[in-house]
Scaffold this active site. Structure first.
Site, PDB file in Angstrom:
ATOM      1  N   HIS A   5      12.217 -24.508   2.099  1.00 49.89           N
ATOM      2  CA  HIS A   5      12.099 -23.669   3.292  1.00 49.89           C
ATOM      3  C   HIS A   5      12.321 -24.521   4.549  1.00 49.89           C
ATOM      4  O   HIS A   5      13.047 -24.129   5.464  1.00 49.89           O
ATOM      5  CB  HIS A   5      10.708 -23.028   3.381  1.00 49.89           C
ATOM      6  N   HIS A  61      -9.309  28.529  -3.719  1.00 55.13           N
ATOM      7  CA  HIS A  61      -8.257  27.715  -4.345  1.00 55.13           C
ATOM      8  C   HIS A  61      -8.618  27.361  -5.776  1.00 55.13           C
ATOM      9  O   HIS A  61      -7.809  27.483  -6.682  1.00 55.13           O
ATOM     10  CB  HIS A  61      -8.026  26.414  -3.565  1.00 55.13           C
ATOM     11  N   GLN A  64     -10.963  28.374   1.520  1.00 54.26           N
ATOM     12  CA  GLN A  64     -10.876  27.105   0.799  1.00 54.26           C
ATOM     13  C   GLN A  64     -11.384  27.271  -0.627  1.00 54.26           C
ATOM     14  O   GLN A  64     -10.763  26.821  -1.587  1.00 54.26           O
ATOM     15  CB  GLN A  64     -11.718  26.035   1.527  1.00 54.26           C
ATOM     16  N   ASP A 118      -2.029  26.389   6.902  1.00 51.23           N
ATOM     17  CA  ASP A 118      -1.532  26.336   5.523  1.00 51.23           C
ATOM     18  C   ASP A 118      -0.118  26.882   5.412  1.00 51.23           C
ATOM     19  O   ASP A 118       0.641  26.487   4.534  1.00 51.23           O
ATOM     20  CB  ASP A 118      -2.439  27.159   4.598  1.00 51.23           C
ATOM     21  N   GLU A 163     -10.259  16.768   4.483  1.00 52.39           N
ATOM     22  CA  GLU A 163      -8.847  17.149   4.464  1.00 52.39           C
ATOM     23  C   GLU A 163      -8.559  18.091   5.644  1.00 52.39           C
ATOM     24  O   GLU A 163      -7.652  17.850   6.418  1.00 52.39           O
ATOM     25  CB  GLU A 163      -8.548  17.836   3.127  1.00 52.39           C
ATOM     26  N   HIS A 164      -9.339  19.170   5.741  1.00 48.73           N
ATOM     27  CA  HIS A 164      -9.210  20.121   6.854  1.00 48.73           C
ATOM     28  C   HIS A 164     -10.498  20.110   7.657  1.00 48.73           C
ATOM     29  O   HIS A 164     -11.581  20.239   7.081  1.00 48.73           O
ATOM     30  CB  HIS A 164      -9.026  21.552   6.337  1.00 48.73           C
TER      31      HIS A 164
END
Lengths: 432, 432
Positions: free
Chosen positions: B423, B265, B262, B364, B330-331
């Site tokens: 209406h 990145h 991770q 991934d 996220e993960h």
């Protein structure tokens, strides 16, 4: 001056005429933007204190603590009990139908297992807490409370928090009754950007929510746009629209009234009729002139129809469907024989009403589907508010030892190709 | 200086420490905002001409017509054919698995008919045309092409248009190969805010799309935020994150490498480990120190771990799950015995990886689920990119004559209560 624009879809410059008719300037007011930014920053920093100050300033309601602004659920139940029987029954019937329809939208978690024992799937869970904004004053619609709160409750959201301003302390009884019917969990008498900020960031007395839904004025819309990312929001709606496709077999008075029912919402609302029968369009025009003076909201309807409404002569129903797909209307009435067959040709619309008995007004209140629908051509890429807006998904991945031997090699090859060596090594560690 | 932060979840001020660790400033750069607003306005007004000018200015690619910037699909197929066999096979295997998983996400239209003949339902349709942004240069990941394009194709989107800048004219062969594998329909060598503007508004040579997805730099992110409403967009992603829950039974080197995968990145990426076993946390710390010098992206990893990473001692796995729900990562890797049982307790996460063989890197690239996941705690209210992001729903309502008698009365009552007489009249016209 014409009561409503008259166009012909086979005129040489119809494309440009339609574009002009549909054009809507959604530009934002810089002063509102600045004011909202300040309020949100203030609420984020000072919490309850800021919310109390703004509530006193804007709503003229003085309180020393947020608890004083809570409207007990017992008050909502009392408001429901105090309604005339017919109104209460209508509200409860509508809620039952909306709930039943939305039950069908629930999605369940799923998994599957591959031959090597690897399990893949998708877990579906409701949000923890959702905020529902309900405007104060005249724009407070009980039907809107049902349409926003019920999908959240059907999704399984444990806590739906409703905020609604009570300017000068005056509460809207039927809105509170609707909150009781919908099963709202907490009601707080605050509004404006300060309420949106409190829901998004949380304060000492108001727990932050995961998503904020519901209509509001320009301040509320701006605040929702600004807190998006911290929390989820529903679409910021543009003016409401109806597009009617008619083959000329529905009484002209009905169709004229259907156009009115959209136009009476607000002067920017848009009502358009497509029909291949020129004589029928004349009939509807005459009916508009005849019926308009009797409408309590005649002024709003007149402005809406004159500026943004249109009766459009089309070659045939085929062409009408093509134009409908181009417009991607919020509401589409197909008031024809064999309406379902024509509906097959529609790719983009928020809600499709088929047949002459399916007036939009039935859908607005009680048919079952949601009345919060994508406006301004956004039906091309978005959907009615639904249970899916209050559930979210998590991917599930359980790779078996055997599965890791296959997947590890693929992942390592691709990761090396992308220059991400730690990804590759992490995959390779799982190889025997 | 410590390689990575060390925290204890049972320290008195852990709550504040965690908040500080997770804090991320997503503030927008005013100069980028202004520049993007100008580019978008320009593209909206002048179309192709503006796109060509900005492409020459920013990418140093001169063309007299957009057609010269098209990359023929034949070139993509040629790029695929030119790949080394192992890489090509990995790409195709990954695509097959991603496609198979996403097939399970398709939802179908449904209807039901009530006793009185009234039909209600929901029609599900794909979008007409979708734009896929693929960054140029080093951040161009072929896996990202698969993950963004395949769900759209599975959803049934007839036209997926990929835009990708080719600075100085240099094309990324493996990205083009991925486009061929994913079935992208058109590729144009443009990028930046000008490409987003062209996709959103359409130009003489580029038809406007309904939604724009895919990662990009700050200019692209700003442009996507600005065109949202005209078209749909995917979430604007924050830095990537991994949270690992480990019971201490997975080899420490594996977990250290998972954290690296991770952290490599980008320097803002976040890698956190929760474990009840203090000795194991020391082991992982030692492994980080031992393995880090060998990593090609060691500098990025070191900065990410030191500033945003953490090894956190928890009381037990129960507490680890509570913290995971608070972080909504996220993960999430649950690297424990009986991982599936612990996953039951997780309410908020983008993707849940269960068991020691399920490294994030497998997800991934090739496990099947999407790698475009909600970041920065947005998993509380949003979902992985999926087929549902490229389909939209229309409500279906066909009220029978008999049904209109019941619904018309309810709607009229509620409409009168809201002061919307047109209406009410429109509903009442449908009463016999």
């Amino acid at each position: 001056m014409s009561l409503i624009n008259r166009l012909d879809a086979n005129d040489a410059d119809f494309g440009q005429q339609l574009k002009t008719l549909l054009a809507f300037d959604a530009s934002q007011d810089e002063q509102i933007e600045q004011s909202v930014a300040k309020i949100l920053g203030d609420v984020r920093q000072r919490g309850d204190e800021a919310v109390l100050e703004y509530t006193q300033r804007f709503d003229h309601v003085k309180a020393n603590h947020i608890h004083e602004l809570e409207i007990p659920l017992a008050d909502c139940v009392a408001a429901l009990n105090a309604l005339p029987a017919e109104q209460r029954k209508a509200l409860e019937n509508a809620a039952d139908r909306v709930r039943a329809y939305h039950e069908k939208q629930k999605t369940a978690s799923w998994t599957y297992t591959e031959a090597d024992g690897t399990l893949l799937g998708q877990k579906v869970t409701p949000m923890d807490r959702v905020g529902l904004y309900v405007p104060g004053g005249k724009a407070a619609y009980p039907s809107s409370v049902l349409m926003n709160a019920l999908p959240a409750k059907v999704a399984g959201v444990p806590e739906v928090v409703m905020v609604t301003p009570t300017p000068g302390g005056s509460r809207n009884a039927i809105v509170l009754a609707a909150a009781a019917v919908a099963g709202v969990d907490r009601v707080i008498a605050i509004g404006g950007a300060q309420a949106v900020g409190a829901l998004a960031y949380g304060t000492q007395s108001i727990a932050g929510v995961d998503k904020i839904v519901g209509p509001g004025n320009a301040y509320v819309a701006s605040a929702k746009r600004r807190v998006f990312g911290t929390v989820g929001i529903d679409m910021v709606a543009g003016p409401s629209e109806i597009l009617v496709i008619c083959d000329g077999t529905t009484p002209a008075d009905w169709i004229a009234m259907d156009l009115f029912s959209q136009a009476e919402h607000d002067e920017l609302a848009q009502a358009i009729l497509l029909c291949p029968d020129a004589a029928y369009l004349d009939e509807v025009y005459a009916s508009i002139g005849r019926q308009l003076p009797n409408m309590p909201r005649a002024d709003i309807i007149r402005t809406s129809l004159a500026n943004r409404g249109a009766l459009i002569k089309v070659r045939d129903l085929e062409q009408a469907c093509e134009i409908a797909n181009e417009i991607a209307p919020e509401h589409l009435e197909i008031s024809t024989e064999n309406a379902a067959a024509w509906a097959e040709k529609i790719r983009h619309a928020g809600a499709i009403f088929m047949g002459r008995y399916s007036s939009e007004s039935l859908g607005d209140y009680c048919a079952g589907p949601n009345h919060v629908l994508p406006t301004s051509r956004t039906a091309r890429f978005s959907s009615p508010l639904g249970v899916y807006d209050f559930q979210k998904r998590s991917s599930l991945i359980e790779v078996s030892r055997e599965g890791a031997q296959t997947l590890g090699k693929i992942a390592a090859t691709l990761a090396f190709g992308e220059g991400l060596q730690a990804h590759a090594e992490s995959a390779r560690y799982r190889l025997d």
